[in-house]
Design a protein around this motif. Sequence first.
Motif, mmCIF file in Angstrom:
data_model
loop_
_atom_site.group_PDB
_atom_site.id
_atom_site.type_symbol
_atom_site.label_atom_id
_atom_site.label_comp_id
_atom_site.label_asym_id
_atom_site.label_seq_id
_atom_site.Cartn_x
_atom_site.Cartn_y
_atom_site.Cartn_z
ATOM 1 N N THR A 151 12.396 6.179 -11.366
ATOM 2 C CA THR A 151 10.960 5.965 -11.522
ATOM 3 C C THR A 151 10.636 4.481 -11.466
ATOM 4 O OG1 THR A 151 11.151 5.947 -13.939
ATOM 5 C CG2 THR A 151 10.631 8.054 -12.883
ATOM 6 N N LEU A 152 9.449 4.202 -10.887
ATOM 7 C CA LEU A 152 8.924 2.843 -10.833
ATOM 8 C C LEU A 152 7.733 2.780 -11.774
ATOM 9 C CD1 LEU A 152 8.769 0.020 -9.471
ATOM 10 C CD2 LEU A 152 7.251 1.076 -7.777
ATOM 11 N N GLU A 153 7.806 1.924 -12.776
ATOM 12 C CA GLU A 153 6.726 1.815 -13.760
ATOM 13 C C GLU A 153 5.752 0.710 -13.344
ATOM 14 O OE1 GLU A 153 7.070 0.196 -17.985
ATOM 15 O OE2 GLU A 153 7.052 2.371 -18.348
ATOM 16 N N ILE A 154 4.469 1.104 -13.180
ATOM 17 C CA ILE A 154 3.432 0.164 -12.766
ATOM 18 C C ILE A 154 2.279 0.249 -13.760
ATOM 19 C CG2 ILE A 154 1.848 -0.530 -10.935
ATOM 20 C CD1 ILE A 154 3.663 0.755 -8.927
ATOM 21 N N PRO A 194 -0.911 -0.870 -7.330
ATOM 22 C CA PRO A 194 -0.375 -1.480 -6.108
ATOM 23 C C PRO A 194 1.118 -1.154 -5.979
ATOM 24 C CG PRO A 194 -0.541 -3.126 -7.852
ATOM 25 C CD PRO A 194 -0.985 -1.823 -8.458
ATOM 26 N N VAL A 195 1.473 -0.354 -5.009
ATOM 27 C CA VAL A 195 2.874 0.047 -4.821
ATOM 28 C C VAL A 195 3.562 -0.971 -3.916
ATOM 29 C CG1 VAL A 195 4.412 1.832 -3.939
ATOM 30 C CG2 VAL A 195 2.311 2.472 -5.137
ATOM 31 N N PRO A 196 4.679 -1.583 -4.373
ATOM 32 C CA PRO A 196 5.392 -2.557 -3.529
ATOM 33 C C PRO A 196 5.843 -1.935 -2.210
ATOM 34 C CG PRO A 196 6.138 -2.701 -5.799
ATOM 35 C CD PRO A 196 5.263 -1.494 -5.717
ATOM 36 N N GLU A 197 5.926 -2.771 -1.207
ATOM 37 C CA GLU A 197 6.223 -2.311 0.148
ATOM 38 C C GLU A 197 7.509 -1.498 0.229
ATOM 39 O OE1 GLU A 197 6.880 -4.317 4.591
ATOM 40 O OE2 GLU A 197 6.548 -5.574 2.821
ATOM 41 N N GLU A 198 8.546 -1.890 -0.514
ATOM 42 C CA GLU A 198 9.831 -1.211 -0.407
ATOM 43 C C GLU A 198 9.789 0.223 -0.925
ATOM 44 O OE1 GLU A 198 12.832 -2.583 -3.278
ATOM 45 O OE2 GLU A 198 11.288 -3.948 -4.037
ATOM 46 N N PHE A 199 8.791 0.536 -1.775
ATOM 47 C CA PHE A 199 8.705 1.884 -2.330
ATOM 48 C C PHE A 199 7.624 2.735 -1.660
ATOM 49 C CE2 PHE A 199 10.247 -0.755 -5.923
ATOM 50 C CZ PHE A 199 11.490 -0.163 -6.076
ATOM 51 N N VAL A 200 6.928 2.187 -0.677
ATOM 52 C CA VAL A 200 5.849 2.923 -0.005
ATOM 53 C C VAL A 200 6.340 4.242 0.603
ATOM 54 C CG1 VAL A 200 4.323 2.863 2.014
ATOM 55 C CG2 VAL A 200 4.324 0.968 0.381
ATOM 56 N N ALA A 211 -2.620 1.670 -19.011
ATOM 57 C CA ALA A 211 -1.682 2.783 -18.880
ATOM 58 C C ALA A 211 -0.521 2.336 -17.996
ATOM 59 C CB ALA A 211 -2.364 3.999 -18.282
ATOM 60 N N TYR A 212 0.586 3.065 -18.123
ATOM 61 C CA TYR A 212 1.772 2.810 -17.307
ATOM 62 C C TYR A 212 2.095 4.082 -16.534
ATOM 63 C CZ TYR A 212 2.323 -1.386 -20.125
ATOM 64 O OH TYR A 212 2.109 -2.593 -20.746
ATOM 65 N N VAL A 213 2.158 3.960 -15.216
ATOM 66 C CA VAL A 213 2.442 5.101 -14.350
ATOM 67 C C VAL A 213 3.925 5.086 -13.992
ATOM 68 C CG1 VAL A 213 1.898 6.230 -12.171
ATOM 69 C CG2 VAL A 213 0.103 5.035 -13.432
ATOM 70 N N ASP A 214 4.611 6.207 -14.281
ATOM 71 C CA ASP A 214 6.001 6.372 -13.871
ATOM 72 C C ASP A 214 6.002 7.063 -12.517
ATOM 73 O OD1 ASP A 214 7.033 5.183 -16.116
ATOM 74 O OD2 ASP A 214 7.156 7.043 -17.251
ATOM 75 N N LEU A 215 6.174 6.276 -11.467
ATOM 76 C CA LEU A 215 6.117 6.802 -10.107
ATOM 77 C C LEU A 215 7.533 7.156 -9.641
ATOM 78 C CD1 LEU A 215 3.871 7.184 -7.965
ATOM 79 C CD2 LEU A 215 4.608 5.014 -6.986
ATOM 80 N N THR A 242 20.106 7.696 -13.203
ATOM 81 C CA THR A 242 18.988 7.878 -14.126
ATOM 82 C C THR A 242 19.469 7.493 -15.522
ATOM 83 O OG1 THR A 242 19.491 10.167 -14.720
ATOM 84 C CG2 THR A 242 18.250 9.809 -12.680
ATOM 85 N N PRO A 243 18.597 7.548 -16.536
ATOM 86 C CA PRO A 243 19.052 7.197 -17.887
ATOM 87 C C PRO A 243 20.202 8.062 -18.396
ATOM 88 C CG PRO A 243 16.664 7.146 -17.802
ATOM 89 C CD PRO A 243 17.121 7.696 -16.495
#
Length: 419
Positions: free
Chosen positions: A62-65, A261-267, A324-328, A374-375
């Motif tokens: 997951t990516l947290e944004i 804003p999703v970084p380019e590498e994760f698009v 808020a924090y989104v776990d993508l 993962t964790p």
Amino acid sequence: MKTHQHLSKQAKAIGYISFLAGIFLVMSSCSANNMRANVRARKGDIAVAGVVPVTRQNLSNTLEIASEFVPYQEIDVHAKVSGYVKKLYIDWGTHVRQGQLLAVLEVPELLAQVNRDMAAVQRAQKDVERVQQELARDQSAYQVADVTYKRLYRVQKLNPHLVAQEEVDVAHGKDLESQAAVSADQAALAAAQEELAADKSTLQRDEALADYARITAPFPGVVTRLDGYTGALLPAGTSSSKSDLSLCHLAENDILRLVIPVPEEFVPDVKVGETVNVKVPALNKTFEGKVSLTSDQIDLSTRTMHTEVEVKNPHYEIIPGMYAYVDLPVRRAVNTLAIPIQAVVRSGGNSGTVLVVNRSHTIERRTVRLGIETPNLVEVLSGLKEGEQVIFGEQSGYRPGEKVQVRVLNPMEFTEKGA
């Protein structure tokens, strides 16, 4: 001088002895587990090893944004016609339904115009009725004149001595005169009908404007700001001037949006419609969200892609503006081989070693290639098969070739939640 040399020799001897003792302790520590294994082998003892099976799991990182909530939509509610607030049915924080009445404006000149339009329509209707009556009368006169002329004309043709030519000409003139009167009445009727249609159109327009004096909610939402109170003059919201006074600010808060804003590498990993976890620290709660849309374009200045996440808020727990924090989820692996992280000893890069207990309960050391981590779990790309058992936890207490007694641990303790 001799005493000093003697003390120096003693110090060197003590240091040398300490160095040897340190080496001995390190060697003892490194070989203690092997010694214990050898002792177990000499005595015939069998160690108990906790193992977990290699299973198939759905893994994802997951990516947290971080972002902040904004209403699904929000507008300043303006009046369509200028008028004074006569009745006000809302206040700060009022929840309204779509189409609910918010306020009624007083527009005296518009009501007077509607009354004038109604009078004009009634007058035009009477004009149409009058012209229709004239047309009917003239049509009757035309029919009589036409029949009279044609009758005299036929008689005069059959017996010229019975009817004078002058009588025939007079009858013909009256016939043409009556025909012209009918044509004029038909034109007058068409004009009257057009006038009536125009007056009705004007009346409908002004009645529609009068209806605009009733301001209603364009969508369900919450009044987050009230600008116009009873007696206030609201201008018609037809200009682009931001200084025009609005009645209120309405926000649809039962559904909220997060712009991330999703970084380019994760698009490539972002999927519209995918479910995500949204953590709200202020409420100490996690909500379910859904990726609703993406811009499908990279912002050249930030190298990110505009992405929106929708979060349902039926009980209005979340307030717009909260962080808020989104776990993508990114980098997924579906139905892949996985083992607990505690069963692997990393050896650099994406490789590691595990201790496998084979069917004869003998330990084997295997090199494995690792993938997503993962964790709790790590993906195994090669080196293991589904159903094989690996030792969980510290591996230094075991050695390859050693016989062990197996104690199977519960694999559900290490399964990814929601997998």
